[in-house]
Design an enzyme around this catalytic site. Structure first.
Site, PDB file in Angstrom:
ATOM      1  N   GLU A 133      67.041  26.252  20.496  1.00 31.71           N
ATOM      2  CA  GLU A 133      68.709  25.254  20.372  1.00 31.71           C
ATOM      3  C   GLU A 133      69.542  26.140  20.092  1.00 31.71           C
ATOM      4  O   GLU A 133      70.334  25.977  18.505  1.00 31.71           O
ATOM      5  CB  GLU A 133      68.540  24.236  19.455  1.00 31.71           C
ATOM      6  N   GLU A 241      60.164  18.136  26.486  1.00 35.02           N
ATOM      7  CA  GLU A 241      59.822  17.638  25.486  1.00 35.02           C
ATOM      8  C   GLU A 241      60.539  16.081  25.617  1.00 35.02           C
ATOM      9  O   GLU A 241      61.070  15.768  25.390  1.00 35.02           O
ATOM     10  CB  GLU A 241      60.796  17.995  24.504  1.00 35.02           C
TER      11      GLU A 241
END
Ligand code: XIL
Length: 331
Positions: A133, A241
Site C-alpha cells: 500500500e 486478499e
C-alpha cells in the site's frame, strides 16, 4: 453433498489461498482449509508489530503453528508483509534517545528484520509482500506519506526490494495494494512500478488485494484492463486478499442481521465473473487468496463501519458452502 475441492479444481490454474489466524487451524475452519486450500497467508501474525514487537524480541509462536500446519498438509505460505504504513511498531522509527531514527538505522533494522524472516521461512514461503500500500489514493500525489518514506526517502521501495532479494531465495517478491485495478490508482501504480523496474528493482509481481463489493458495475472491465497493464510490465499477478462485501464502500447501513437473498445472488454472480477472469488470465495469475475462510469472522465485520457484520466470503457463518462457492467450482 459437495465433493469438489477448490484447490483441486484449480490445480492447473493457480494456487488457492486463505488468510488465517492460528485459531482457524481448528474446528470447522480446519476442515475447510484441508479440503479447499493449498496456500495460507498469516492474516496478522507476520506483520511487523506482531512478529517483531520490540527491537530485541521476535514473537514467532503464531506463525510457527501456521507453518507446521502448512508443511504437514502440503501447503505453502504467502508472507505478509515487510514494509507497510500500518501495524508497524513505533520503535522502528526511533533512536535510543527517542528521537527520529536516522535513515541508516531504519534501513539496518529493516535488513535485520527481512533477513530473519526470510531465513526462518525459506522452506515454506513462496512469495513475500515486500511493500504494501505505498501508492497514495486520496490526493493527487503518487506515493503515500509514511514513516518509511519520510525517513528513508522515496527510494524506500527500491531499497526494501533489494534487501529482500538478497535473502528471499526462490521466493517471489510482490508489491501489494488495494483498489489498484481501478483506473485512478492503476495509472499511478503503473507509473511507480514502471519506473522502479526501469531502475532495476527486483519486483517479480503485483498483488491485487481485491477487497471488492457486489455493487461495482465496472469491476470486471477494470480488472481485465489492470491485469493486462501489469502483465505488460512483465509482472506476475497474485490476487492476495479477495473478499466481496455485500455493502458498497460508502454505504453506512447497519440494519441487516443477515444478507438478503438478492445480495447472495449478486455475490455469487460477482464471484463467478471474477473467477472466470482469473481463469482467462491463468498464464499471469499464479495465486488467488481469499481474505478469510467463512463469514463466521472476517475483518469486514467492523470495517469500514464499526459494529456492522458483513458476509463477504465463500462459506457462511456456519461454515456451509454459499452459492458463490458452487459457481466457482462448476464452470
Ligand atoms: C487486516 C486484518 O484482516 C485485520 O485482522 C487487522 O485488524 C487489520 O488488517 N490490507 C492488508 C491486510 O494488507 O493486511 C489487512 O488485514 C486488510 C487490508
Amino acid at each position: 453433498m459437495l465433493n469438489l475441492s477448490l484447490a483441486k479444481t484449480y490445480k492447473d490454474y493457480f494456487k488457492i489461498g486463505a488468510a488465517v489466524t492460528a485459531k482457524d487451524l481448528e474446528g470447522v475452519h480446519r476442515d475447510i482449509l484441508l479440503k479447499h486450500f493449498n496456500s495460507l497467508t498469516p492474516e496478522n501474525a507476520m506483520k511487523f508489530e506482531n512478529i517483531h514487537p520490540e527491537e530485541q524480541r521476535y514473537n514467532f509462536e503464531e506463525v510457527a503453528r501456521i507453518k507446521e500446519f502448512a508443511i504437514k498438509n502440503d501447503m505453502k505460505l504467502r508472507g505478509h508483509t515487510f514494509v507497510w504504513h500500518n501495524q508497524t511498531p513505533g520503535w522502528v522509527f526511533l533512536d535510543k534517545n527517542g528521537e527520529e531514527a536516522s535513515k541508516e538505522l531504519v534501513i539496518e533494522r529493516l535488513r535485520e528484520h527481512i533477513k530473519t524472516l526470510c531465513e526462518r521461512y525459506k522452506d515454506v514461503v513462496y512469495a513475500w509482500d515486500v511493500v504494501n500500500e505505498a501508492v497514495e489514493d486520496k490526493t493527487e500525489k503518487l506515493l503515500r506519506e509514511s514513516n518509511w518514506r519520510k525517513i528513508i526517502g522515496d527510494d524506500y521501495i527500491k531499497i526494501a526490494f533489494e534487501i529482500a532479494r538478497e535473502y528471499a531465495g526462490d521466493a517471489k517478491l510482490f508489491y501489494n495494494d488495494y483498489n489498484n485495478e481501478m483506473p485512478y490508482k492503476l495509472e499511478k501504480t503503473y507509473k511507480v512500478l514502471k519506473e522502479l523496474l526501469e531502475r532495476g528493482t527486483p519486483i517479480d509481481g503485483i498483488g491485487i488485494q481485491a477487497h471488492w463489493n457486489i455493487w461495482d458495475k465496472n469491476l470486471v472491465s477494470n480488472l481485465k484492463k489492470a491485469i493486462e497493464v501489469y502483465a505488460s510490465l512483465g509482472l506476475e499477478i497474485h490476487i492476495t486478499e479477495l473478499d466481496i462485501s455485500v455493502f458498497e464502500f460508502e454505504d453506512k447501513r447497519t440494519d441487516l442481521f443477515e444478507p438478503t437473498p438478492e445480495m447472495l445472488e449478486l455475490q455469487a454472480k460477482v464471484y463467478e465473473d471474477v473467477f472466470a477472469v482469473f481463469r482467462e488470465y491463468k498464464d499471469v495469475i499464479t495465486s488467488v487468496t481469499l481474505w478469510g475462510i467463512s463469514d463466521r469472522h472476517t475483518w469486514k465485520d467492523n470495517f469500514p463501519v464499526k459494529g456492522r457484520k458483513d458476509w463477504p466470503l465463500l462459506f457462511d457463518v456456519n461454515g456451509k458452502p454459499k452459492e458463490a462457492l458452487y459457481r466457482i467450482l462448476r464452470f
